[in-house]
Design an enzyme around this catalytic site. Structure first.
Site, mmCIF file in Angstrom:
data_model
loop_
_atom_site.group_PDB
_atom_site.id
_atom_site.type_symbol
_atom_site.label_atom_id
_atom_site.label_comp_id
_atom_site.label_asym_id
_atom_site.label_seq_id
_atom_site.Cartn_x
_atom_site.Cartn_y
_atom_site.Cartn_z
ATOM 1 C CG ASP A 109 3.129 5.590 -20.813
ATOM 2 O OD1 ASP A 109 3.587 6.750 -20.812
ATOM 3 O OD2 ASP A 109 1.901 5.346 -20.914
ATOM 4 C CD GLU A 169 6.616 10.903 -17.850
ATOM 5 O OE1 GLU A 169 6.435 10.704 -19.053
ATOM 6 O OE2 GLU A 169 6.101 10.197 -16.959
ATOM 7 C CG ASP A 201 -1.081 10.869 -21.948
ATOM 8 O OD1 ASP A 201 -0.689 10.017 -22.769
ATOM 9 O OD2 ASP A 201 -1.073 10.687 -20.726
#
Length: 917
Positions: free
Chosen positions: A513, A516, A589
């Site tokens: 997770d 990015e 999300d």
């Protein structure tokens, strides 16, 4: 004291992140992004470059791009650019444009590494010659033409410079670049004394030491009515115009990987992943594609018809055409043109460049149960036992960041999870698995061995001054491994060994997770663009690929852990072209509302088009508390996502399927069981994707490419070529309008009722299910016995559901292997083709396989077959099987019946024939 204040402010920041939804002003729009603003200001015909010194060199068509007119003395000198056109098997053209290294530019521009697979270069066609032709009505202007593939040619127009692919017969264009003269290439240069290259946004300063270096150009798709692709955005499947007549909000589609809390459901803003690949499709039933291998921030306009009316550029009008405008902050032009002509051909061509999707383990295609966070070992044991108590199958239980020792990854909280290996073994005894989270931010704590090792080795990304970059994330002060460096990726991979990841077992897999990368105190919640990677590469040049490299290194770690024998499972939030080789992704999300349920379908469809087939959305929505009806509808739809996981934020109420009353539990159980019933079909589709790139979940037009009613339909989707699923996206819905394409019938999965194709049906809907249909002419394999997990279903018998078309014929396939190893690459699999015709069902092998199974076919269900015959003959055993009316499916609320051949007893691995007498 100061550190306490900083920590306090950080906690306030985190609290605000969990309460407030996405804020537009936290992220840059085009008019706040100088390269995008400059590019959009250009007018058609502004490019003055011409192709010079055109020749064949090293099997490529090469040229220099130079300005046509003598340059103004007051402006910077434009240096020649190098251009090369390469052609590859199966109708792929590659165009590269870069600065000329012999002219000594201030630095080498970044070219994205390790995305194009090595096998691709072996498919290069070495050009021997080019023909030259004059362009009609162009004052004798020349074009160089080379062979691309049967029926197609690649063309380089010299003056003005333009590159396109065309059909050989009739010269019909397919895809072109710079047809509107919008090409611009900002060359690297030495900074002048009076220049300010810095950029500022919300208190952050980007030093931009190399100045403006952006690239922009127009790309046109001919014979096109819609364009799709360029994930990731929460928007419609068919991309809407972003600029031109009739466009109110003029914001391009942004590709810039960002940690976006509660993203908007209808927005062109970039979120977690970026794949700069676009597919066009038109009324002719033909598709084409375009891919730009560039990992810098990108902005892409889809131009409305008439956008160039004032430009004075006359384009061919006999073809429908969609024009697009591509802008990137840095990098080079490294583009791929895909001629199609079919939708599946374009996807196959794309993955021949970036790689085929990995074959997943069987367990990972089942249902996953996740939450931020399951509190402790007792909570894990309780959730696991409740699934059994309520007869709900599941395969994987997930642990989020709170399972660690103070957000130090590869560790366990010794108070909450004192016996991690025993916990995993208990799950494994039921055939279940566990996934733990491992993010890229490493806690800056001298007592943490991972940080100490990375710091001593110099393995962190550096800031603009050359120091280890220090940003804030879940652990507080954190640094980030430089995953661009293959040496550092290998170092990271070693951390997943059983010795290094203490407490891990062979049934534990990984979740990446925040990759990015997410940096809470960074510009736009990410890493500064002037941060430095190996070789002096700026972060701006590779930003969109950082998560891809992290995903790659993690998957390599699991591969090493299992001595190369065990297929990894790694879920990643960030992605780039090629991520399909390393595992699954999800849409991030999302929120517990009907709009996010609705937008999940085009998001998953778009990912599939790019080769990223193993994807899904958090069932129920990550943020917020879904009303029971929404949660049920999400399970009913999510059961058909390629990746099927329920997940929720820690501020939400618990929402395991048994917490909403007996009726809702029964509905969610039924939805999950449908997924398990169809696992043989899903696994067969994953193998098809692994071999061809064709996605598991498909838009209707991929199967019906000439059906115009399907082109913009993103409420329904195909699962493989056999099933059509229509979601229910509103509360208390009593009816649904479902378009069923094609000329053949469709059979309701629950009732067996036949519906005509080629029309919209207004259907009554109940809480029990969403509309789902099997296409006439197909055969779908199922397993109808309910177990705790997919692993426990391995030896269960199969059911074949045959939906007969108007010719009383059907066909389908089944793929089986051991579900976990790479032995299938050496022939250890079963792949059967089933054909029903003239009252006979035959099973024959596909390929040369060597895998044994004692599984049998226990039922054959015939939809669209008129009852009459009472027996069937099974060959070669010459045994008879009874034909009777039997249940279409088990466990449903209302048991529909269908013509059934009972207990034919044939082995799934063998050749056989069943004749209806």
């Amino acid at each position: 004291m100061k550190m306490k204040q900083v920590a306090f402010l950080f906690l306030i920041f985190l609290a605000s992140q969990t309460v407030h939804s996405w804020k537009k002003d936290e992220f840059r729009a085009c008019d706040q992004t100088p390269f995008c603003k400059r590019a959009r200001f250009r007018k058609p015909g502004a490019c003055t470059l011409i192709a010079h010194d055109v020749s064949i060199s090293d099997g490529d068509l090469t040229a220099k791009l130079i300005p046509k007119a003598p340059h103004d003395q007051d402006q910077d000198q434009i240096k020649p650019l190098t251009l090369s056109v390469s052609v590859y098997q199966d109708g792929i053209m590659r165009l590269k444009i870069d600065e000329d290294p012999s002219l000594d530019p201030p630095k080498k521009r970044f070219q994205v590494a390790d995305v194009v697979i090595s096998e691709f270069e072996t498919r290069k066609l070495w050009l021997q010659s080019a023909s030259t032709e004059k362009i009609n009505g162009d004052d004798g202007g020349l074009s160089s033409v080379v062979y691309l593939s049967d029926g197609y040619e690649a063309v380089l127009r010299h003056d003005p410079f333009e590159v396109y692919v065309r059909e050989e017969a009739g010269n019909r264009r397919v895809v072109s670049l710079n047809s509107h003269g919008l090409f611009d290439f900002e060359q690297l240069r030495v900074k002048k004394e009076d220049e300010d290259w810095e950029e500022r946004f919300r208190g952050h300063t980007d030093t931009r030491p190399y100045g403006p270096q952006s690239i922009s150009f127009d790309v046109s798709f001919y014979g096109s009515d819609f364009v799709y692709g360029i994930p990731e955005h929460a928007t419609s499947f068919a991309l809407k115009p972003t600029r031109g007549p009739g466009v109110e909000e003029s914001e391009p589609y942004r590709l810039f990987n960002l940690d976006v809390f509660e993203y908007l459901h209808e927005s062109p803003f970039g979120i977690y992943g970026s794949i700069p690949f676009m597919v066009s499709h038109g009324k002719s039933g033909q598709s084409s594609g375009f891919f730009w291998l560039n990992a810098a921030e990108m902005q892409i306009d889809v131009l409305a018809k008439g956008w160039d009316a004032e430009g004075g550029i006359l384009m061919p009008t006999e073809q429908s055409r969609i024009d697009t405008f591509w802008m990137s902050e840095a990098g080079i032009v490294d583009t791929f043109f895909f001629v199609g002509p079919g939708p599946k051909d374009v996807v196959k061509q794309c993955v021949s460049v970036t790689g085929l999707p990995a074959m997943p383990q069987l367990f990972s295609t089942g249902y996953h149960q996740c939450r931020w966070n399951y509190r402790d070992e007792e909570d894990v044991e309780n959730v696991d036992s409740k699934f059994d108590e309520h007869d709900i199958p599941y395969d994987v239980l997930w642990l989020d960041i709170e399972h660690t020792d103070g957000k130090r990854y590869f560790t366990w909280d010794k108070m909450l999870f004192p016996h991690p290996e025993e916990m995993q073994r208990k799950l494994a005894a039921k055939g279940r698995h566990m996934v733990t989270i491992v993010d890229p931010h490493i806690k800056r704590d001298e007592s943490f061995h991972l940080h100490k090792d990375a710091s001593q080795r110099g393995y962190y990304v550096k800031d603009a001054t050359g120091k280890d970059y220090d940003g804030w994330c879940w652990p507080g002060s954190s640094s980030y491994p430089d995953m661009l460096n293959p040496e550092i990726r290998s170092w990271w991979a070693e951390k997943f060994s059983y010795d290094n990841y203490v407490g891990s077992t062979p049934s534990l897999y990984i979740w990446n997770d925040m990759n990015e990368p997410s940096v809470f105190n960074g510009p736009e919640v990410t890493m500064p663009r002037d941060a430095l990677h190996v070789g002096g590469v700026e972060h701006r040049e590779l930003h969109n690929a950082y998560g891809y490299y992290f995903h790659m290194a993690t998957a390599e770690g699991l591969l090493k852990r299992g001595d190369g024998k065990d297929r990894p499972f790694v879920l990643s939030r960030a992605f780039f072209a090629g991520s399909q080789r390393y595992g699954a992704v999800w849409t991030g999300d999302n929120s517990a509302d009907w709009d996010h349920l609705r937008v999940s379908v085009p998001m998953v469809l778009t990912l599939g088009l790019t080769g990223m087939t193993f994807s899904g959305a958090d069932v129920g929505g990550f943020f917020g508390n879904p009303e029971p009806e929404l949660l049920v509808r999400w399970y009913q739809l999510g059961a058909y996502y390629p990746f099927f996981r329920g997940h929720a934020h820690h501020d939400t109420k618990r929402r395991e399927p048994w917490l909403f009353g007996e009726r809702n539990t029964a509905l969610m159980r039924d939805a999950i069981r449908i997924r398990y019933t169809l696992l043989p079909y899903f696994y067969t589709l994953f193998r098809e994707a692994n071999v061809s790139g064709v996605p598991v979940v498909r838009p209707l037009w991929m199967e019906f490419p000439s059906d115009e009613a399907a082109f913009s339909n993103d409420e329904a989707f195909m699962v493989g070529n056999s099933l059509l699923v229509q979601g229910i996206y509103t509360a208390r819905a009593k009816h649904a309008s479902v378009y069923l394409p094609g000329k053949e019938s469709w059979f309701d999965l629950r009732t067996g009722t036949a519906y005509k194709g080629g029309k919209v049906h207004k259907l009554e809907v109940s809480e029990e299910s969403i509309p789902a249909f099997q296409r006439a002419g197909t055969i779908v394999p199922r397993k109808d016995r309910f177990r705790r997990s997919s692993t426990q279903m391995v030896h269960d018998p199969y059911t074949l559901v045959i939906a007969l078309n108007s010719s009383q014929a059907a066909e389908g396939e089944l793929y089986v292997d051991d579900g976990k190893s790479y032995n299938f690459k050496h022939g250890a699999y079963i792949h059967r083709r089933f054909v029903f015709s003239n009252g006979h069902l035959t099973s024959s092998p596909v390929g040369n396989s060597r895998f044994s199974s004692d599984c049998i076919i226990e039922r054959v269900i015939l939809l669209g077959y008129t009852p009459g015959a009472k027996t069937a003959l099974v060959e070669p055993e010459n045994q008879k099987a009874e034909i009777e009316l039997g249940p279409l499916r088990f466990g449903g609320q209302h048991a529909a019946v269908a013509v059934t051949i009972r207990k034919p007893g044939v082995r799934v691995a063998e050749d056989w024939k069943i004749k209806i007498l």
